[in-house]
Design a protein around this motif. Structure first.
Motif, PDB file in Angstrom:
ATOM      1  N   TYR A   1      -8.343   7.507 -14.550  1.00 22.41           N
ATOM      2  CA  TYR A   1      -8.623   7.593 -13.109  1.00 22.41           C
ATOM      3  C   TYR A   1      -8.109   6.320 -12.441  1.00 22.41           C
ATOM      4  O   TYR A   1      -8.376   5.207 -12.913  1.00 22.41           O
ATOM      5  CB  TYR A   1     -10.128   7.723 -12.865  1.00 22.41           C
ATOM      6  CG  TYR A   1     -10.497   7.505 -11.415  1.00 22.41           C
ATOM      7  CD1 TYR A   1     -10.280   8.508 -10.479  1.00 22.41           C
ATOM      8  CD2 TYR A   1     -11.002   6.287 -10.974  1.00 22.41           C
ATOM      9  CE1 TYR A   1     -10.578   8.304  -9.136  1.00 22.41           C
ATOM     10  CE2 TYR A   1     -11.306   6.079  -9.638  1.00 22.41           C
ATOM     11  CZ  TYR A   1     -11.090   7.083  -8.726  1.00 22.41           C
ATOM     12  OH  TYR A   1     -11.361   6.881  -7.396  1.00 22.41           O
ATOM     13  N   VAL A   2      -7.361   6.497 -11.328  1.00 23.08           N
ATOM     14  CA  VAL A   2      -6.820   5.352 -10.602  1.00 23.08           C
ATOM     15  C   VAL A   2      -7.028   5.556  -9.107  1.00 23.08           C
ATOM     16  O   VAL A   2      -6.657   6.594  -8.558  1.00 23.08           O
ATOM     17  CB  VAL A   2      -5.307   5.166 -10.894  1.00 23.08           C
ATOM     18  CG1 VAL A   2      -4.759   3.964 -10.146  1.00 23.08           C
ATOM     19  CG2 VAL A   2      -5.045   5.035 -12.380  1.00 23.08           C
ATOM     20  N   ALA A   3      -7.628   4.548  -8.456  1.00 22.47           N
ATOM     21  CA  ALA A   3      -7.746   4.506  -7.000  1.00 22.47           C
ATOM     22  C   ALA A   3      -6.760   3.425  -6.538  1.00 22.47           C
ATOM     23  O   ALA A   3      -7.047   2.226  -6.620  1.00 22.47           O
ATOM     24  CB  ALA A   3      -9.171   4.186  -6.571  1.00 22.47           C
ATOM     25  N   ILE A   4      -5.605   3.843  -6.085  1.00 22.37           N
ATOM     26  CA  ILE A   4      -4.479   2.948  -5.820  1.00 22.37           C
ATOM     27  C   ILE A   4      -4.793   1.860  -4.803  1.00 22.37           C
ATOM     28  O   ILE A   4      -4.658   0.677  -5.092  1.00 22.37           O
ATOM     29  CB  ILE A   4      -3.247   3.765  -5.361  1.00 22.37           C
ATOM     30  CG1 ILE A   4      -2.779   4.708  -6.472  1.00 22.37           C
ATOM     31  CG2 ILE A   4      -2.125   2.856  -4.891  1.00 22.37           C
ATOM     32  CD1 ILE A   4      -2.107   4.038  -7.637  1.00 22.37           C
ATOM     33  N   LYS A   5      -5.192   2.219  -3.601  1.00 22.77           N
ATOM     34  CA  LYS A   5      -5.395   1.216  -2.552  1.00 22.77           C
ATOM     35  C   LYS A   5      -6.568   0.292  -2.851  1.00 22.77           C
ATOM     36  O   LYS A   5      -6.562  -0.866  -2.444  1.00 22.77           O
ATOM     37  CB  LYS A   5      -5.589   1.896  -1.198  1.00 22.77           C
ATOM     38  CG  LYS A   5      -4.305   2.472  -0.654  1.00 22.77           C
ATOM     39  CD  LYS A   5      -4.482   3.023   0.739  1.00 22.77           C
ATOM     40  CE  LYS A   5      -3.175   3.576   1.256  1.00 22.77           C
ATOM     41  NZ  LYS A   5      -3.313   4.127   2.605  1.00 22.77           N
TER      42      LYS A   5
ATOM     43  N   PRO B   1       0.826  -1.205   0.000  1.00 27.46           N
ATOM     44  CA  PRO B   1       0.000   0.000   0.000  1.00 27.46           C
ATOM     45  C   PRO B   1       0.863   1.259   0.000  1.00 27.46           C
ATOM     46  O   PRO B   1       2.039   1.201   0.315  1.00 27.46           O
ATOM     47  CB  PRO B   1      -0.771  -0.106   1.303  1.00 27.46           C
ATOM     48  CG  PRO B   1       0.179  -0.785   2.234  1.00 27.46           C
ATOM     49  CD  PRO B   1       0.983  -1.750   1.352  1.00 27.46           C
ATOM     50  N   PHE B   2       0.251   2.383  -0.309  1.00 26.98           N
ATOM     51  CA  PHE B   2       0.926   3.674  -0.335  1.00 26.98           C
ATOM     52  C   PHE B   2       0.352   4.569   0.751  1.00 26.98           C
ATOM     53  O   PHE B   2      -0.815   4.482   1.071  1.00 26.98           O
ATOM     54  CB  PHE B   2       0.679   4.400  -1.668  1.00 26.98           C
ATOM     55  CG  PHE B   2       1.200   3.661  -2.842  1.00 26.98           C
ATOM     56  CD1 PHE B   2       2.544   3.695  -3.159  1.00 26.98           C
ATOM     57  CD2 PHE B   2       0.349   2.942  -3.657  1.00 26.98           C
ATOM     58  CE1 PHE B   2       3.028   3.029  -4.269  1.00 26.98           C
ATOM     59  CE2 PHE B   2       0.827   2.270  -4.762  1.00 26.98           C
ATOM     60  CZ  PHE B   2       2.165   2.311  -5.057  1.00 26.98           C
ATOM     61  N   LYS B   3       1.179   5.442   1.277  1.00 27.29           N
ATOM     62  CA  LYS B   3       0.655   6.511   2.119  1.00 27.29           C
ATOM     63  C   LYS B   3       0.089   7.568   1.193  1.00 27.29           C
ATOM     64  O   LYS B   3       0.597   7.768   0.092  1.00 27.29           O
ATOM     65  CB  LYS B   3       1.773   7.102   2.981  1.00 27.29           C
ATOM     66  CG  LYS B   3       2.300   6.142   4.015  1.00 27.29           C
ATOM     67  CD  LYS B   3       3.393   6.782   4.824  1.00 27.29           C
ATOM     68  CE  LYS B   3       3.923   5.786   5.826  1.00 27.29           C
ATOM     69  NZ  LYS B   3       5.080   6.298   6.537  1.00 27.29           N
TER      70      LYS B   3
END
Length: 152
Positions: free
Chosen positions: A73-77, A5-7
């Motif tokens: 559009y990108v939702a990473i988590k 995951p990313f912060k």
């Protein structure tokens, strides 16, 4: 390359951000079309396309001269994405193009090659835009910023 995951503030490193902005600039170089990248951690909608539509309108992407803007559009988590093209480009490329672009992005995301996948997808979009909306000599200006938009 980073893996989930990313912060929130560290979704991409500075180098990765620069690569993605450069990919947009290269993709737009020979076209009147416009590409935007909208990234956030989570998608607040069940269907990411609904969020992409909201972002598309909030960024004024429907106001391009030839209706040839494309939003990635990108939702990473959440590992979700949507690719939304305005009416002008959609009329030219049809549904098959968007399906192939989504498959390309999905295949990279499954291997956690997020940045590479976005870069390649932007390149494919740029190629189609150049085919159907070539650069218009003196009349062509960059109608939308090339920077990455970070959402919630």
């Amino acid at each position: 390359m980073r893996i989930f995951p990313f912060k929130r503030k560290e979704i991409f490193s500075e180098e990765e951000k620069n690569r993605l902005v450069q990919a947009i600039r290269v993709a737009e170089r020979l076209t009147s079309g416009e590409i935007r990248l909208f990234v956030e951690s989570h998608c607040s909608y069940v269907n990411p396309m609904d969020r992409a539509k909201e972002a598309f309108l909030s960024l004024g992407m429907e106001k391009t001269k030839q209706r040839n803007g494309v939003l990635v559009y990108v939702a990473i988590k959440d590992r979700q994405f949507a690719i939304l093209g305005d009416q002008g480009i959609h009329d030219k490329v049809g549904d098959d193009f968007w399906i192939k672009a989504a498959e390309l992005l999905r295949s990279h995301f499954q291997r956690t090659h997020i940045v590479e996948g976005i870069e390649e997808c932007i390149g494919e979009i740029g190629s189609s835009l150049r085919t159907f909306f070539p650069h218009e000599a003196d009349d062509d200006v960059n109608q939308l910023p090339d920077d990455i938009v970070f959402g919630r």
